[in-house]
Design an enzyme around this catalytic site. Structure first.
Site, mmCIF file in Angstrom:
data_model
loop_
_atom_site.group_PDB
_atom_site.id
_atom_site.type_symbol
_atom_site.label_atom_id
_atom_site.label_comp_id
_atom_site.label_asym_id
_atom_site.label_seq_id
_atom_site.Cartn_x
_atom_site.Cartn_y
_atom_site.Cartn_z
ATOM 1 N N CYS A 1 -12.998 -14.513 -10.606
ATOM 2 C CA CYS A 1 -14.074 -13.427 -9.996
ATOM 3 C C CYS A 1 -15.191 -13.137 -10.983
ATOM 4 C CB CYS A 1 -13.117 -12.263 -9.654
ATOM 5 S SG CYS A 1 -11.687 -12.569 -8.826
ATOM 6 N N HIS B 1 -17.363 -6.140 -9.260
ATOM 7 C CA HIS B 1 -16.508 -7.157 -8.541
ATOM 8 C C HIS B 1 -15.765 -6.312 -7.416
ATOM 9 C CE1 HIS B 1 -13.697 -10.081 -7.102
ATOM 10 N NE2 HIS B 1 -12.633 -9.393 -8.023
ATOM 11 N N ASN C 1 -12.370 -9.482 -0.719
ATOM 12 C CA ASN C 1 -12.310 -9.860 -2.007
ATOM 13 C C ASN C 1 -12.741 -11.649 -1.825
ATOM 14 O OD1 ASN C 1 -12.151 -11.023 -4.636
ATOM 15 N ND2 ASN C 1 -10.302 -9.721 -4.939
HETATM 16 O O1 UT7 Z 1 -9.908 -10.209 -7.621
HETATM 17 C C1 UT7 Z 1 -8.658 -10.410 -7.876
HETATM 18 C C2 UT7 Z 1 -7.928 -9.442 -8.409
HETATM 19 N N1 UT7 Z 1 -6.859 -8.675 -7.454
HETATM 20 C C3 UT7 Z 1 -7.056 -7.626 -7.265
HETATM 21 O O2 UT7 Z 1 -7.627 -6.851 -8.044
HETATM 22 C C4 UT7 Z 1 -5.851 -7.007 -6.649
HETATM 23 C C5 UT7 Z 1 -5.177 -5.551 -7.278
HETATM 24 N N2 UT7 Z 1 -4.194 -5.048 -6.682
HETATM 25 C C6 UT7 Z 1 -4.259 -4.530 -5.589
HETATM 26 O O3 UT7 Z 1 -5.234 -4.242 -4.810
HETATM 27 C C7 UT7 Z 1 -3.046 -3.453 -5.115
HETATM 28 O O4 UT7 Z 1 -2.140 -3.780 -6.063
HETATM 29 C C8 UT7 Z 1 -2.400 -4.119 -3.608
HETATM 30 C C9 UT7 Z 1 -3.590 -3.697 -2.620
HETATM 31 C C10 UT7 Z 1 -2.379 -5.652 -3.742
HETATM 32 C C11 UT7 Z 1 -1.369 -3.406 -3.461
HETATM 33 O O5 UT7 Z 1 -1.565 -2.047 -3.220
HETATM 34 P P1 UT7 Z 1 -0.738 -0.848 -3.963
HETATM 35 O O6 UT7 Z 1 -1.153 0.486 -3.643
HETATM 36 O O7 UT7 Z 1 -0.890 -1.188 -5.525
HETATM 37 O O8 UT7 Z 1 0.639 -1.233 -3.506
HETATM 38 P P2 UT7 Z 1 1.927 -1.478 -4.687
HETATM 39 O O9 UT7 Z 1 1.954 -3.000 -5.122
HETATM 40 O O10 UT7 Z 1 2.263 -0.465 -5.709
HETATM 41 O O11 UT7 Z 1 3.021 -1.230 -3.652
HETATM 42 C C12 UT7 Z 1 3.363 0.024 -2.978
HETATM 43 C C13 UT7 Z 1 4.313 -0.210 -1.870
HETATM 44 C C14 UT7 Z 1 5.329 -0.871 -2.275
HETATM 45 O O12 UT7 Z 1 6.686 -0.535 -1.485
HETATM 46 P P3 UT7 Z 1 7.814 0.520 -2.344
HETATM 47 O O13 UT7 Z 1 8.248 -0.475 -3.298
HETATM 48 O O14 UT7 Z 1 6.972 1.577 -2.833
HETATM 49 O O15 UT7 Z 1 8.697 0.767 -1.397
HETATM 50 C C15 UT7 Z 1 4.984 -2.331 -1.532
HETATM 51 O O16 UT7 Z 1 6.071 -3.055 -1.269
HETATM 52 O O17 UT7 Z 1 3.459 -0.779 -0.996
HETATM 53 C C16 UT7 Z 1 4.282 -1.905 -0.501
HETATM 54 N N3 UT7 Z 1 3.365 -2.896 0.070
HETATM 55 C C17 UT7 Z 1 2.889 -2.888 1.269
HETATM 56 N N4 UT7 Z 1 2.964 -2.145 2.348
HETATM 57 C C18 UT7 Z 1 2.485 -2.353 3.491
HETATM 58 C C19 UT7 Z 1 2.548 -4.090 -0.618
HETATM 59 N N5 UT7 Z 1 1.748 -4.489 0.274
HETATM 60 C C20 UT7 Z 1 1.908 -3.795 1.411
HETATM 61 C C21 UT7 Z 1 1.026 -4.141 2.608
HETATM 62 N N6 UT7 Z 1 1.486 -3.287 3.664
HETATM 63 N N7 UT7 Z 1 0.305 -5.122 2.758
#
Ligand code: UT7
Length: 329
Positions: free
Chosen positions: A114, A256, A286
């Protein structure tokens, strides 16, 4: 004799088809609202199978040339930032050179995820600054949907296809436009947070790799999120300090576009009001190296960016790579 660089034209291209959060809701265990709330994304674009990264790059390049008022023969070098090249070889920049009918000029791909578009602009600046070249085409383009696993809800909600281009030109002597500074970083120790495991020399494509879905991007989302806020904040500080500027000296921040919450965290840290941040994530998602040139082109074309304004670009990506570019438009 040193010269100044200016951006003389921009262009961007998004494939026609869109994949909405409601569409994704039917593919993995998620909801349209969760995606919007946690990422700021409502839909992203998907290339047709007949459309490759070079097509997106070529379409963007022609628009940028038109805006710059340049002919294709004026291009002295082509740099294409991408992690989804048409092929590993020949490089995508050569394919774009052929598609737009450019001269036989140095054409190469730049792999920095990115951060690639900012790195490309900084390479271009060196050739302009030293007087070697007058007009360099820098492209950031991706077809990420080909490396996304639509069974992985942690990644498939984010990524889309598209790209943009900028022409970096030698500024006229009386022009106030100039590149003030660029900085770039690489931290290999965080490489495993965001990677494409197979398809390289370490793990070539084979039956075993395919059976483990190693042809798809994998991401430790929460860890990447933290590193994203840290690196982009450090990059903004570095750019401001190097130029003895305050955030109030910046007219537009173009970060980004990975996740709206990352953008908001960085903007809050620097007291950049929301209306000074170019945010184009909602309908684009993204697009890795494509996000900054797409946002830049949209802001130029709708009149948000005006000549004479100070613009700060900041990015982070797989590698980890990160960087900034501060320029007067
Ligand atoms: O340009 C390349 C670089 N990439 C990025 O910058 C991405 C950076 N990361 C993110 O954007 C975020 O981490 C995500 C959008 C991928 C995930 O969001 P988050 O708020 O960080 O979620 P998390 O990984 O902390 O997970 C929180 C909860 C989890 O459940 P539990 O363990 O709390 O029960 C996940 O399993 O949300 C759950 N979860 C989802 N739930 C519904 C993770 N993905 C999803 C989903 N839908 N798509």
């Amino acid at each position: 004799m040193m010269y100044n660089s200016r951006i003389s034209g921009t262009g961007s291209y998004l494939p026609e088809k869109q994949l909405t959060n409601s569409d994704i809701e039917k593919m993995v265990d998620t909801t349209a609202d969760w995606i919007k709330d946690r990422t700021g994304i409502s839909s992203r674009h998907v290339a047709k199978m007949s459309e490759a990264t070079s097509d997106i790059g070529a379409a963007s390049a022609l628009k940028a040339l038109e805006m710059a008022g340049l002919k294709v023969d004026d291009i002295d070098m082509i740099i294409t930032a991408t992690i989804t090249p048409d092929h590993v070889m020949p490089n995508t920049a050569c394919l774009i050179q052929q598609k737009i009918g450019a001269r036989n000029v140095m054409s190469f791909d730049l792999s920095a995820a990115c951060s690639g578009f900012i790195f490309g602009l900084s390479v271009a600046d060196q050739f302009i600054r030293t007087g070697v070249h007058k007009n360099i085409l820098v492209i950031g383009a991706e077809v990420l949907t080909r490396i996304v696993n639509y069974q992985d809800r942690g990644t498939c909600i984010l990524f889309g296809d598209g790209g943009g281009a900028a022409i970096v030109s030698r500024a006229e002597e009386n022009s106030e436009s100039q590149f003030y500074s660029h900085h770039g970083h690489g931290e290999g120790r965080y490489g495993d947070l965001l990677m494409l495991p197979a398809g390289g020399s370490k793990t070539p494509f084979n039956q075993e790799a395919l059976s483990k879905d190693e042809q798809f991007v994998i991401m430790k989302g929460r860890d990447i999120f933290k590193q994203a806020v840290r690196t982009m904040s450090e990059c903004c500080s570095e750019a401001l300090n190097a130029n003895k500027m305050q955030s109030s000296d910046i007219d537009w921040l173009i970060p980004h576009q990975a996740n709206l919450r990352i953008i908001n965290a960085v903007a809050k840290h620097f007291d950049f009001p929301k209306d000074k941040v170019v945010i184009e994530i909602e309908d684009v998602g993204n697009t890795s190296a494509g996000t900054i040139p797409i946002a830049l082109d949209r802001a130029v074309r709708d009149g948000r960016l005006q000549r004479g304004q100070n613009i700060l670009l900041a990015a982070f990506g797989g590698g980890l790579t990160s960087g900034s570019l501060l320029f007067k438009y």
